[in-house]
Design a protein around this motif. Structure first.
Motif, PDB file in Angstrom:
ATOM      1  N   THR A  29      25.639  -9.802  44.153  1.00 39.43           N
ATOM      2  CA  THR A  29      25.058 -10.779  43.245  1.00 39.43           C
ATOM      3  C   THR A  29      25.600 -10.482  41.856  1.00 39.43           C
ATOM      4  O   THR A  29      26.405  -9.557  41.679  1.00 39.43           O
ATOM      5  CB  THR A  29      23.511 -10.730  43.279  1.00 39.43           C
ATOM      6  OG1 THR A  29      22.994 -11.818  42.542  1.00 39.43           O
ATOM      7  CG2 THR A  29      22.953  -9.421  42.718  1.00 39.43           C
ATOM      8  N   ASN A  30      25.203 -11.242  40.890  1.00 44.53           N
ATOM      9  CA  ASN A  30      25.655 -10.972  39.527  1.00 44.53           C
ATOM     10  C   ASN A  30      24.642 -11.524  38.536  1.00 44.53           C
ATOM     11  O   ASN A  30      23.845 -12.419  38.859  1.00 44.53           O
ATOM     12  CB  ASN A  30      27.057 -11.543  39.282  1.00 44.53           C
ATOM     13  CG  ASN A  30      27.085 -13.047  39.499  1.00 44.53           C
ATOM     14  OD1 ASN A  30      26.628 -13.811  38.639  1.00 44.53           O
ATOM     15  ND2 ASN A  30      27.579 -13.482  40.662  1.00 44.53           N
ATOM     16  N   ASP A  31      24.699 -10.979  37.347  1.00 42.94           N
ATOM     17  CA  ASP A  31      23.732 -11.317  36.300  1.00 42.94           C
ATOM     18  C   ASP A  31      23.726 -12.818  36.021  1.00 42.94           C
ATOM     19  O   ASP A  31      22.658 -13.444  35.913  1.00 42.94           O
ATOM     20  CB  ASP A  31      24.095 -10.532  35.033  1.00 42.94           C
ATOM     21  CG  ASP A  31      23.157 -10.834  33.885  1.00 42.94           C
ATOM     22  OD1 ASP A  31      21.945 -10.699  34.066  1.00 42.94           O
ATOM     23  OD2 ASP A  31      23.652 -11.226  32.803  1.00 42.94           O
ATOM     24  N   GLN A  32      24.910 -13.422  35.951  1.00 47.54           N
ATOM     25  CA  GLN A  32      24.980 -14.845  35.592  1.00 47.54           C
ATOM     26  C   GLN A  32      24.271 -15.706  36.643  1.00 47.54           C
ATOM     27  O   GLN A  32      23.483 -16.593  36.312  1.00 47.54           O
ATOM     28  CB  GLN A  32      26.438 -15.272  35.458  1.00 47.54           C
ATOM     29  CG  GLN A  32      26.561 -16.655  34.873  1.00 47.54           C
ATOM     30  CD  GLN A  32      28.002 -17.154  34.866  1.00 47.54           C
ATOM     31  OE1 GLN A  32      28.931 -16.441  35.230  1.00 47.54           O
ATOM     32  NE2 GLN A  32      28.172 -18.391  34.448  1.00 47.54           N
ATOM     33  N   TRP A  33      24.528 -15.430  37.928  1.00 48.13           N
ATOM     34  CA  TRP A  33      23.899 -16.230  38.999  1.00 48.13           C
ATOM     35  C   TRP A  33      22.381 -16.095  38.903  1.00 48.13           C
ATOM     36  O   TRP A  33      21.659 -17.090  38.955  1.00 48.13           O
ATOM     37  CB  TRP A  33      24.380 -15.769  40.384  1.00 48.13           C
ATOM     38  CG  TRP A  33      23.980 -16.714  41.484  1.00 48.13           C
ATOM     39  CD1 TRP A  33      24.743 -17.688  42.038  1.00 48.13           C
ATOM     40  CD2 TRP A  33      22.699 -16.783  42.141  1.00 48.13           C
ATOM     41  NE1 TRP A  33      24.024 -18.363  42.998  1.00 48.13           N
ATOM     42  CE2 TRP A  33      22.765 -17.837  43.083  1.00 48.13           C
ATOM     43  CE3 TRP A  33      21.499 -16.088  42.031  1.00 48.13           C
ATOM     44  CZ2 TRP A  33      21.690 -18.191  43.912  1.00 48.13           C
ATOM     45  CZ3 TRP A  33      20.422 -16.451  42.839  1.00 48.13           C
ATOM     46  CH2 TRP A  33      20.529 -17.486  43.770  1.00 48.13           C
ATOM     47  N   ILE A  34      21.919 -14.874  38.752  1.00 48.96           N
ATOM     48  CA  ILE A  34      20.462 -14.668  38.770  1.00 48.96           C
ATOM     49  C   ILE A  34      19.805 -15.362  37.576  1.00 48.96           C
ATOM     50  O   ILE A  34      18.804 -16.064  37.715  1.00 48.96           O
ATOM     51  CB  ILE A  34      20.110 -13.160  38.784  1.00 48.96           C
ATOM     52  CG1 ILE A  34      20.755 -12.449  39.981  1.00 48.96           C
ATOM     53  CG2 ILE A  34      18.595 -12.971  38.839  1.00 48.96           C
ATOM     54  CD1 ILE A  34      20.636 -10.932  39.954  1.00 48.96           C
ATOM     55  N   ARG A  35      20.401 -15.193  36.401  1.00 48.58           N
ATOM     56  CA  ARG A  35      19.824 -15.839  35.197  1.00 48.58           C
ATOM     57  C   ARG A  35      19.818 -17.353  35.333  1.00 48.58           C
ATOM     58  O   ARG A  35      18.826 -18.015  35.047  1.00 48.58           O
ATOM     59  CB  ARG A  35      20.669 -15.501  33.959  1.00 48.58           C
ATOM     60  CG  ARG A  35      20.350 -14.185  33.344  1.00 48.58           C
ATOM     61  CD  ARG A  35      21.322 -13.960  32.186  1.00 48.58           C
ATOM     62  NE  ARG A  35      21.337 -12.559  31.846  1.00 48.58           N
ATOM     63  CZ  ARG A  35      20.828 -12.066  30.721  1.00 48.58           C
ATOM     64  NH1 ARG A  35      20.289 -12.853  29.840  1.00 48.58           N
ATOM     65  NH2 ARG A  35      20.875 -10.774  30.490  1.00 48.58           N
ATOM     66  N   GLU A  36      20.969 -17.898  35.744  1.00 50.42           N
ATOM     67  CA  GLU A  36      21.074 -19.368  35.783  1.00 50.42           C
ATOM     68  C   GLU A  36      20.186 -19.981  36.850  1.00 50.42           C
ATOM     69  O   GLU A  36      19.605 -21.040  36.650  1.00 50.42           O
ATOM     70  CB  GLU A  36      22.533 -19.777  36.012  1.00 50.42           C
ATOM     71  CG  GLU A  36      23.368 -19.572  34.764  1.00 50.42           C
ATOM     72  CD  GLU A  36      24.826 -19.945  34.950  1.00 50.42           C
ATOM     73  OE1 GLU A  36      25.599 -19.720  34.015  1.00 50.42           O
ATOM     74  OE2 GLU A  36      25.201 -20.439  36.040  1.00 50.42           O
ATOM     75  N   ARG A  37      20.087 -19.321  38.010  1.00 46.37           N
ATOM     76  CA  ARG A  37      19.330 -19.922  39.120  1.00 46.37           C
ATOM     77  C   ARG A  37      17.844 -19.628  39.081  1.00 46.37           C
ATOM     78  O   ARG A  37      17.060 -20.314  39.713  1.00 46.37           O
ATOM     79  CB  ARG A  37      19.874 -19.412  40.463  1.00 46.37           C
ATOM     80  CG  ARG A  37      21.333 -19.697  40.697  1.00 46.37           C
ATOM     81  CD  ARG A  37      21.545 -21.135  41.112  1.00 46.37           C
ATOM     82  NE  ARG A  37      22.955 -21.392  41.366  1.00 46.37           N
ATOM     83  CZ  ARG A  37      23.417 -22.080  42.395  1.00 46.37           C
ATOM     84  NH1 ARG A  37      22.608 -22.590  43.279  1.00 46.37           N
ATOM     85  NH2 ARG A  37      24.716 -22.281  42.529  1.00 46.37           N
ATOM     86  N   SER A  38      17.455 -18.538  38.386  1.00 46.48           N
ATOM     87  CA  SER A  38      16.033 -18.157  38.440  1.00 46.48           C
ATOM     88  C   SER A  38      15.415 -17.831  37.083  1.00 46.48           C
ATOM     89  O   SER A  38      14.197 -17.870  36.944  1.00 46.48           O
ATOM     90  CB  SER A  38      15.857 -16.932  39.347  1.00 46.48           C
ATOM     91  OG  SER A  38      16.372 -15.774  38.712  1.00 46.48           O
ATOM     92  N   GLY A  39      16.232 -17.449  36.113  1.00 42.69           N
ATOM     93  CA  GLY A  39      15.694 -17.031  34.818  1.00 42.69           C
ATOM     94  C   GLY A  39      15.360 -15.546  34.735  1.00 42.69           C
ATOM     95  O   GLY A  39      14.992 -15.044  33.676  1.00 42.69           O
ATOM     96  N   VAL A  40      15.511 -14.823  35.861  1.00 44.11           N
ATOM     97  CA  VAL A  40      15.175 -13.387  35.845  1.00 44.11           C
ATOM     98  C   VAL A  40      16.318 -12.600  35.187  1.00 44.11           C
ATOM     99  O   VAL A  40      17.489 -12.838  35.479  1.00 44.11           O
ATOM    100  CB  VAL A  40      14.953 -12.852  37.285  1.00 44.11           C
ATOM    101  CG1 VAL A  40      14.607 -11.357  37.250  1.00 44.11           C
ATOM    102  CG2 VAL A  40      13.854 -13.632  37.995  1.00 44.11           C
ATOM    103  N   GLU A  41      15.941 -11.677  34.287  1.00 48.18           N
ATOM    104  CA  GLU A  41      16.935 -10.801  33.661  1.00 48.18           C
ATOM    105  C   GLU A  41      16.695  -9.346  34.063  1.00 48.18           C
ATOM    106  O   GLU A  41      17.624  -8.603  34.332  1.00 48.18           O
ATOM    107  CB  GLU A  41      16.887 -10.956  32.140  1.00 48.18           C
ATOM    108  CG  GLU A  41      17.275 -12.372  31.719  1.00 48.18           C
ATOM    109  CD  GLU A  41      17.073 -12.652  30.238  1.00 48.18           C
ATOM    110  OE1 GLU A  41      16.966 -11.691  29.447  1.00 48.18           O
ATOM    111  OE2 GLU A  41      17.003 -13.844  29.875  1.00 48.18           O
ATOM    112  N   THR A  42      15.431  -8.960  34.064  1.00 47.80           N
ATOM    113  CA  THR A  42      15.065  -7.618  34.537  1.00 47.80           C
ATOM    114  C   THR A  42      13.786  -7.751  35.344  1.00 47.80           C
ATOM    115  O   THR A  42      13.076  -8.755  35.242  1.00 47.80           O
ATOM    116  CB  THR A  42      14.782  -6.642  33.374  1.00 47.80           C
ATOM    117  OG1 THR A  42      13.651  -7.113  32.643  1.00 47.80           O
ATOM    118  CG2 THR A  42      15.966  -6.514  32.438  1.00 47.80           C
TER     119      THR A  42
END
Ligand code: UT7
Length: 354
Positions: A29-42
């Protein structure tokens, strides 16, 4: 008839913070996918010696302190979680014991992401009926046990081990990547007190449950549908880890959350202008942005904390409440709408005057 008034809140975030980049060390996975698809950062995960009841107890202690309520005044406990310390008993009596409460009735409820709102209705109903006066309502989760990685993989993600996952381990972890990126561990609690104030308190609820599609979001194994209820084969198949049809759940969540919020506002003759805050369950920031648009709400009325904590299931709404009360975004007299959707499927909304 008395109403349940929230007179104090508290929260406890699990100790170990894991960033998206750290997770990407052991999952494809990667930070960009997670942020864009869910808004989760940590997200934060509980250390091995911390269970759901511990986060609940810490949050409850802070809530009692904020409310100025002594332990012997609590006459009912409602504990909402989908990740209890044990298969049985539930966390309610464990919290009662650890906190040193009297031998009061302790309800354990499991409506997953809607758990807090179901608990709020249960507490409110007892208070209205005169069966309870001071209720401790807790939502807490330790999701780390659902995570598919080994302890060694986790240590590598956190940077405390130099041993990377094997190809097979990485593939196994990545099979669940749409799920593992979303969740985090926390506890949050509110104290509800019977109030004769005609204006303030819990005003209305609209709760729903519909099991037709429950298999789209569930833990397929480790249940008494199986004989025995758990087995090595289930673990080999990964049946102890939730299955989630993300797109299906996303669509159901947006549809039902927007509709139930409108229903509660309309039947109480409240416009969205009159509402100070709308606390939405934090499963995916995009779900909430959709609902915000459907309800025509400005950004300042829809607080988020999913970027910091991920989805903490039963804890998300009391955690948001606690943050907003402590930083002054919710003050006494404010109208607050709470909306959630979760596994079951379950959903609902509650209207509260702080
Ligand atoms: O609180 C519990 C209730 N749960 C929810 O409310 C979850 C609701 N659903 C969601 O939040 C979203 O559906 C997810 C965040 C789970 C997934 O987002 P999506 O935009 O629906 O993505 P998707 O499942 O349609 O997958 C799109 C692509 C796929 O790749 P291909 O087939 O297009 O090549 C996935 O394999 O994204 C891929 N993918 C990922 N890529 C990087 C799925 N998970 C990940 C990941 N990192 N973690």
């Amino acid at each position: 008839m008395p109403r349940a008034l929230i007179i104090g809140s508290g929260s406890e975030i699990a100790a170990t913070r894991l960033t998206n980049d750290q997770m990407a060390r052991v999952v494809d996975t990667n930070d960009q996918w997670i942020r864009e698809r869910s808004g989760v950062e940590t997200r934060h995960f509980a250390p091995p010696d911390v269970a759901t009841s511990d986060l609940g107890v810490a949050a409850a202690a802070k809530a009692l302190e904020a409310a100025g309520v002594e332990k012997d005044e609590v006459d009912m406990v409602v504990f909402a979680t989908m990740t209890p310390d044990h298969y049985f008993p539930g966390c309610g009596t464990i919290l009662q014991h650890k906190l040193g409460l009297g031998t009061v009735p302790c309800f354990d409820i499991r409506q997953q992401c809607s758990g807090f709102l179901y608990g709020l209705q249960l507490a409110d109903a007892h208070i209205r009926a005169g069966m309870a006066r001071t209720v401790l309502l807790v939502g807490a989760e330790v999701h780390i046990g659902f995570m598919p990685w080994t302890q060694e993989n986790y240590d590598y993600a956190l940077g405390v081990s130099d041993v990377p996952p094997t190809k097979e381990e990485r593939e196994w972890n990545s099979r669940f990547r749409h799920l593992v990126v979303l969740f985090g561990d926390a506890g949050a609690a509110v104290v509800l007190r019977a109030s004769e104030d005609g204006e303030r308190g819990v005003l209305d609820h609209d709760l729903h449950g519909a099991g037709a599609d429950y298999e789209k979001l569930c833990v397929p194994g480790t249940g008494f549908k199986h004989r025995p209820y758990t087995s090595p084969e289930q673990f080999e198949r990964g049946d102890h880890i939730p299955v989630m049809d993300g797109r299906f759940v996303f669509k159901m969540a947006t549809t039902h959350m927007a509709a139930v919020a409108k229903t509660v506002l309309e039947r109480n003759k409240v416009t969205s202008d009159e509402v100070k805050m709308v606390l939405m369950h934090q499963a995916n920031k995009r779900i909430n942005e959709y609902c915000q648009r459907a309800l025509n709400l400005p950004d300042e009325k829809v607080p988020h904390n999913i970027h910091k904590y991920g989805n903490t299931t039963a804890a998300t709404i009391p955690l948001l409440w606690d943050e907003c009360v402590r930083d002054g975004r919710i003050t006494p007299g404010d109208l607050v709408l709470m909306v959630a959707f979760g596994a079951g499927m379950t959903w609902g909304a509650s209207l509260v005057r702080a």
